[in-house]
Design a protein around this motif. Sequence first.
Motif, PDB file in Angstrom:
ATOM      1  N   ASP A   1      45.085  41.968  51.883  1.00  0.00           N
ATOM      2  CA  ASP A   1      44.032  41.825  50.814  1.00  0.00           C
ATOM      3  C   ASP A   1      44.002  43.011  50.031  1.00  0.00           C
TER       4      ASP A   1
ATOM      5  N   LEU B   1      34.367  46.620  42.119  1.00  0.00           N
ATOM      6  CA  LEU B   1      34.582  45.964  43.356  1.00  0.00           C
ATOM      7  C   LEU B   1      34.172  46.409  44.551  1.00  0.00           C
TER       8      LEU B   1
ATOM      9  N   ASN C   1      39.492  41.445  40.030  1.00  0.00           N
ATOM     10  CA  ASN C   1      39.023  40.160  40.271  1.00  0.00           C
ATOM     11  C   ASN C   1      38.387  39.694  39.049  1.00  0.00           C
ATOM     12  N   PRO C   2      38.752  39.145  37.911  1.00  0.00           N
ATOM     13  CA  PRO C   2      40.132  38.569  37.750  1.00  0.00           C
ATOM     14  C   PRO C   2      41.058  39.697  37.642  1.00  0.00           C
ATOM     15  N   GLN C   3      42.494  39.506  37.511  1.00  0.00           N
ATOM     16  CA  GLN C   3      43.257  40.704  37.317  1.00  0.00           C
ATOM     17  C   GLN C   3      43.185  41.496  36.108  1.00  0.00           C
TER      18      GLN C   3
END
Lengths: 301, 301
Positions: free
Chosen positions: B176, B206, B255-257
């Motif tokens: 992950d 994040l 997230n998102p990339q």
Amino acid sequence: MDTRQLKTLLAIRSHGTFAQAADVVGLTPSAVSQQVHALEDELRVTIFDRSTRPPQATPEGLQVIEMAEDILRREEDTRASLRGDQIAGTLMLGSVRSSALNLLPSALVELRHRYPGLKPSLRISLSSTLIADVAAGRLDAAIVAEHVGFPSALRWSPFVREPLWLIAPREMGAQDPIELLNTRPYIRFHSNVPLANLIDTEISRLGVVTNDVAEIDTIGSIVTCVRQGLGISVVPHAALQDPEGKDITRLPFGNPQVTRQIGIVERTVSPRGEIIARLHGVLSELCGTYGLARTAVADSA
Amino acid sequence: MDTRQLKTLLAIRSHGTFAQAADVVGLTPSAVSQQVHALEDELRVTIFDRSTRPPQATPEGLQVIEMAEDILRREEDTRASLRGDQIAGTLMLGSVRSSALNLLPSALVELRHRYPGLKPSLRISLSSTLIADVAAGRLDAAIVAEHVGFPSALRWSPFVREPLWLIAPREMGAQDPIELLNTRPYIRFHSNVPLANLIDTEISRLGVVTNDVAEIDTIGSIVTCVRQGLGISVVPHAALQDPEGKDITRLPFGNPQVTRQIGIVERTVSPRGEIIARLHGVLSELCGTYGLARTAVADSA
DNA sequence: GATCAAATCCAGTTTTTCTGAATTTAATAA
DNA sequence: TTATTAAATTCAGAAAAACTGGATTTGATC
């Protein structure tokens, strides 16, 4: 061509008339008129169409006005910079953008092995900046090429002496280096670094006049351009070590073949002496045949 | 400040001594000495350190010399333009040290094919410097990343939108991304460029606290360090295209990339519009999947 | 055509740039 | 350490360039 003339030109553009521009720049209208004429004579162009009142800038005149703006801005930037100022835990390292940069990741990994608590911080810059930063204590050490006139408080220890190669696309085949340099399109390494000077000096010494088709300031890009057929160039040995340098013809550059040295510059009195010596050793080993051992008292000039 | 003074300055730099420069510019050594003094007085700077023979340029002096080059080049470009020379001469290009730099050699070769009289001159620098240089007319165009607040006289056209990848040594295997970032040694891309900010901002967003073991300011070196096991890091897609990126695990970052754009910044009014449009097209093609077409009116902010 | 303000011309004044000779200074050899 | 040499600087006068100020010309407007 004088910046005072250019300032007058911009004042005319800003205020609309020669007379008002004269007030602004602190001259008489007559002087303004003469300045503009002088500029027109020098550049052999008509800047203003005087069949109207006030005179109107011609299309060429607009170009000259734009140039004036650029030049004056450039001057002002430099003045501001000359008035300017500047700016430390961790192993502060610097390096020039030389081919030796390819060796640094491996060297840093090795250093981390040996000194697990060490946190390297690597910065890339120009050698003059790096040298000044080392002298000022902003960097613990820096990797720079052989240099004239290191400050006496600094020591420079070369870890590699590598040869320079004249490189050409493979399809050009092997020829006499002088012949190639005199006839083939030449990609000049244009940068304010010792290597560029070294190459240019030797080319002059050889009595060669190159046909420059491009100027590029990164060696890696030069190698790729040569490989893709844009022309020939001169690069140090290490630049040909990665896969990019595989399909390239190489010939000794210079008579005798020119070499250049890269080393570590550090302060002669530094708490980082042991680590830097270790770094020097690793880099020297990574350079193989051309690696140089650290001398006990490396001469600084 | 007069261009004759600047020419003298460059002659000193080229030929090494005041006396030889005097020969070159057609003045006496005395006049040369006085010109340099006049310039030093006007700029309030010491250009040459006269405690040596020949005098050595000071760091400030080098700045003045560089300015002189730029100003004289600007003048010469204007003269050439006034004479009607258009698609010849020097195309002054700049680029940041991004992965897009790998594309430039091919693009320059293509431009030369299309405009054989064109002589590209490529300089690598920081985006802030490059943007200023384009605005100031020192560069015709520059390749920089998406940037907040381009000056209104400039236009930026992206030619690539590429994703960022979290990279790890192959032996760490796939995990992950958040878990990796929170636990593994992290090599931070430490540089005053938008990409570094983009990465750091997303890491904060994040809610991750990284364990920094090194700070490196070149993406290429980061990739190599990761491959050699020093730790993990985040890099743009193009950095993984060369062979160096082969044995590396890659995971979507963010997230998102997260993606980032690189484009060409140019002045909205420039005689080089056609060439720059062509360059944009070539670079876009070279970026394949992530390449972006040039829009007719690309927004500059 | 008359008026007015701006640009140009003209000639003299002032400032800047240059020359050339004398002096100083850094580098080098003995 | 001294002598030599070439390069850089200083000095003073000459030459060139830039400027002033008054007279004249010129474009714009009424």
